[in-house]
Motif scaffolding. Structure first.
Motif, PDB file in Angstrom:
ATOM      1  N   ILE A 138       8.191  -7.546  -2.364  1.00 30.21           N
ATOM      2  CA  ILE A 138       8.799  -6.255  -2.680  1.00 30.21           C
ATOM      3  C   ILE A 138       8.365  -5.814  -4.072  1.00 30.21           C
ATOM      4  CG2 ILE A 138      11.006  -5.074  -3.073  1.00 30.21           C
ATOM      5  CD1 ILE A 138      12.199  -7.104  -1.035  1.00 30.21           C
ATOM      6  N   ASP A 139       8.043  -4.529  -4.209  1.00 27.98           N
ATOM      7  CA  ASP A 139       7.660  -3.966  -5.497  1.00 27.98           C
ATOM      8  C   ASP A 139       8.872  -3.402  -6.224  1.00 27.98           C
ATOM      9  OD1 ASP A 139       4.933  -4.447  -4.975  1.00 27.98           O
ATOM     10  OD2 ASP A 139       4.749  -2.549  -3.889  1.00 27.98           O
ATOM     11  N   ILE A 140       9.057  -3.777  -7.491  1.00 30.36           N
ATOM     12  CA  ILE A 140      10.057  -3.131  -8.344  1.00 30.36           C
ATOM     13  C   ILE A 140       9.404  -1.883  -8.927  1.00 30.36           C
ATOM     14  CG2 ILE A 140      11.520  -3.375 -10.382  1.00 30.36           C
ATOM     15  CD1 ILE A 140      11.551  -6.405  -9.845  1.00 30.36           C
ATOM     16  N   VAL A 141       9.931  -0.693  -8.595  1.00 30.69           N
ATOM     17  CA  VAL A 141       9.226   0.552  -8.897  1.00 30.69           C
ATOM     18  C   VAL A 141       9.981   1.468  -9.864  1.00 30.69           C
ATOM     19  CG1 VAL A 141       7.952   0.546  -6.717  1.00 30.69           C
ATOM     20  CG2 VAL A 141      10.170   1.714  -6.838  1.00 30.69           C
ATOM     21  N   GLY A 142      11.113   1.016 -10.397  1.00 36.86           N
ATOM     22  CA  GLY A 142      11.820   1.875 -11.343  1.00 36.86           C
ATOM     23  C   GLY A 142      13.266   1.489 -11.488  1.00 36.86           C
ATOM     24  N   GLN A 155      10.127  -1.669  -1.471  1.00 35.81           N
ATOM     25  CA  GLN A 155      10.298  -1.328  -2.872  1.00 35.81           C
ATOM     26  C   GLN A 155      11.751  -1.488  -3.303  1.00 35.81           C
ATOM     27  OE1 GLN A 155       8.708   1.108  -0.826  1.00 35.81           O
ATOM     28  NE2 GLN A 155       6.618   0.600  -1.424  1.00 35.81           N
ATOM     29  N   MET A 156      11.957  -1.551  -4.633  1.00 38.02           N
ATOM     30  CA  MET A 156      13.302  -1.697  -5.173  1.00 38.02           C
ATOM     31  C   MET A 156      13.392  -1.000  -6.522  1.00 38.02           C
ATOM     32  SD  MET A 156      15.405  -5.243  -5.841  1.00 38.02           S
ATOM     33  CE  MET A 156      15.530  -5.588  -4.078  1.00 38.02           C
ATOM     34  N   CYS A 198       9.061   9.436 -11.787  1.00 33.67           N
ATOM     35  CA  CYS A 198       9.448   8.995 -10.444  1.00 33.67           C
ATOM     36  C   CYS A 198       8.434   7.987  -9.932  1.00 33.67           C
ATOM     37  CB  CYS A 198       9.482  10.174  -9.457  1.00 33.67           C
ATOM     38  SG  CYS A 198      10.777  11.376  -9.759  1.00 33.67           S
ATOM     39  N   ALA A 199       8.890   7.094  -9.088  1.00 31.63           N
ATOM     40  CA  ALA A 199       7.954   6.285  -8.307  1.00 31.63           C
ATOM     41  C   ALA A 199       7.397   7.170  -7.197  1.00 31.63           C
ATOM     42  CB  ALA A 199       8.676   5.087  -7.705  1.00 31.63           C
ATOM     43  N   VAL A 200       6.173   6.891  -6.767  1.00 33.50           N
ATOM     44  CA  VAL A 200       5.543   7.652  -5.685  1.00 33.50           C
ATOM     45  C   VAL A 200       5.269   6.698  -4.530  1.00 33.50           C
ATOM     46  CG1 VAL A 200       3.612   9.118  -5.010  1.00 33.50           C
ATOM     47  CG2 VAL A 200       4.500   9.225  -7.351  1.00 33.50           C
ATOM     48  N   THR A 205       0.827  -1.216   0.000  1.00 39.82           N
ATOM     49  CA  THR A 205       0.000   0.000   0.000  1.00 39.82           C
ATOM     50  C   THR A 205       0.855   1.257   0.000  1.00 39.82           C
ATOM     51  OG1 THR A 205      -0.127  -0.090   2.423  1.00 39.82           O
ATOM     52  CG2 THR A 205      -1.902  -1.147   1.190  1.00 39.82           C
ATOM     53  N   SER A 206       2.106   1.158   0.427  1.00 38.56           N
ATOM     54  CA  SER A 206       2.997   2.318   0.421  1.00 38.56           C
ATOM     55  C   SER A 206       3.494   2.653  -0.983  1.00 38.56           C
ATOM     56  CB  SER A 206       4.195   2.081   1.351  1.00 38.56           C
ATOM     57  OG  SER A 206       4.863   0.882   1.020  1.00 38.56           O
TER      58      SER A 206
END
Length: 371
Positions: free
Chosen positions: A120-124, A88-89, A34-36, A24-25
């Motif tokens: 874990i989310d890969i965000v960029g 995140q990553m 950018c990732a938010v 949720t973060s």
């Protein structure tokens, strides 16, 4: 497929098209400038590692899927070492032209396997070209309540020094891989000498036969790994010890200082003692060592305690706890008490099996140290 056929953005789309958000973060992941991320009531933890081909890994003996997994895990381990939760990553790669799209898909499959293991989310990230090989830069972002974060600086006199798992196996795995690599290239070198000698007066058929022999060496070479599978696993597929963090919380144990063992036990305990302004006593007889590690050290005529102290890449957790938690820690599976913290004037010492004291020195991995 050549990477140039897709281009940078096409490659990113292909590698990240089916990534699903787990936390949720994570408000916005891959796809924008950018990732938010949103962390309204918690502390944010950030760690970054860079891995360079020829310095941190050798593609002679690690495939890209394992490399992706390991690259993620070494960053995830840093978040756990702060008693946090990875969320995140970001992943940045510099690639030479010898890599193709399928190679990168293999790398990402290992990377995503590690991220899925810990939600874990890969965000960029970023991709660019390289003239010298493969470079990997990964940033892992985590969270923790302010009161839960464990620093290196919190150890106190009489605290117990604990370690998870066993030590030295990853280093022994590296020595095994290096040994077999030498054998592999020695066979090729020997044949190359024969080919060179035959160039002057050898027939076409003789030269062709030698080249066929060289190809067969490359194709059919079988390294001697039997009975040492655990060592290879520890080197090629390390595991971040989030399970230990969970077990400590269940046992109601809050470490006073903690870090992961990436550069060797001796280096890491000295970091804790320096930051905490303390000394320590580490007992050689209590350092956990796997049977395969001991056998391999004997085979290579190496001191197994030296390997455990200085080898590195174990990614186990080294931490201190109050002495009053001694009975609690005995119930935590996979953790062993290896010593205790002392006053700084007593120094940082290894107590040998015959009760002699030797000063601990940082002899672990240091890529920038002059040889």
């Amino acid at each position: 497929m050549e990477i140039a056929k897709l281009g940078e953005f096409g490659l990113i789309d292909r590698l990240t098209k089916d990534i699903e958000i787990k936390n949720t973060s994570t408000h916005r992941g891959v796809g924008d400038d950018c990732a938010v991320l949103g962390y309204p009531e918690t502390e944010v933890l950030v760690t970054t590692d860079m891995l360079m081909e020829g310095v941190h890994f050798d593609l002679t003996y690690i495939d890209l899927q394992h490399l992706g997994y390991k690259s993620a895990m070494v960053n995830i381990s840093d978040i756990f070492a702060m008693n946090g939760t990875p969320r995140q990553m970001t992943v940045s790669l510099a690639l030479s032209k010898r890599f193709n799209v399928e190679d990168l898909e293999l790398f990402y499959s290992g990377l995503r396997m590690a991220c899925d293991r810990w939600n874990i989310d890969i965000v960029g990230g970023d991709t660019t070209s390289s003239l010298t090989g493969l470079a990997i830069s990964i940033t892992c972002i985590g969270e923790a309540r302010k009161e839960d974060i464990v620093y290196r600086s919190g150890a106190h006199d009489t605290d117990l020094v604990c370690v998870s798992g066993d030590l030295g196996a990853a280093y022994m795995g590296l020595q095994l891989l290096e040994r077999e690599k030498i054998v592999y290239y020695q066979q090729i070198d020997d044949l190359n000498k024969k080919i060179k000698e035959a160039k002057a007066d050898g027939t076409y058929e003789q030269k062709r036969e030698m080249f066929n022999q060289q190809w067969n060496i490359v194709k059919d070479f079988q390294p001697e790994f039997s009975g040492k599978e655990y060592l290879l696993q520890r080197q090629l597929k390390p595991e971040a010890r989030g399970d230990i963090i969970e077990n400590l919380k269940e046992a109601n144990i809050q470490p006073t200082a903690m870090m992961d063992i990436s550069d060797g036990l001796s280096s890491e305990i000295l970091h804790i003692c320096k930051q905490s302004k303390t000394g320590c006593r580490i007992y050689e007889k209590n350092i956990p060592i796997d049977y395969q590690t001991a056998v391999m050290a004997e085979e290579l005529n190496m001191n197994v305690t030296t390997c455990a102290l200085n080898g590195g890449e174990d990614y186990e957790l080294l931490f201190t706890i109050p002495i009053g938690d001694y009975e609690k820690i005995q119930e935590v599976e996979g953790v062993k008490v290896i010593g205790h913290i002392t006053k700084p004037e007593l120094g940082t010492m290894l107590v040998t099996r015959d009760d002699q004291e030797m000063e601990l020195t940082a002899q672990g991995w240091n890529p920038l140290k002059s040889k």
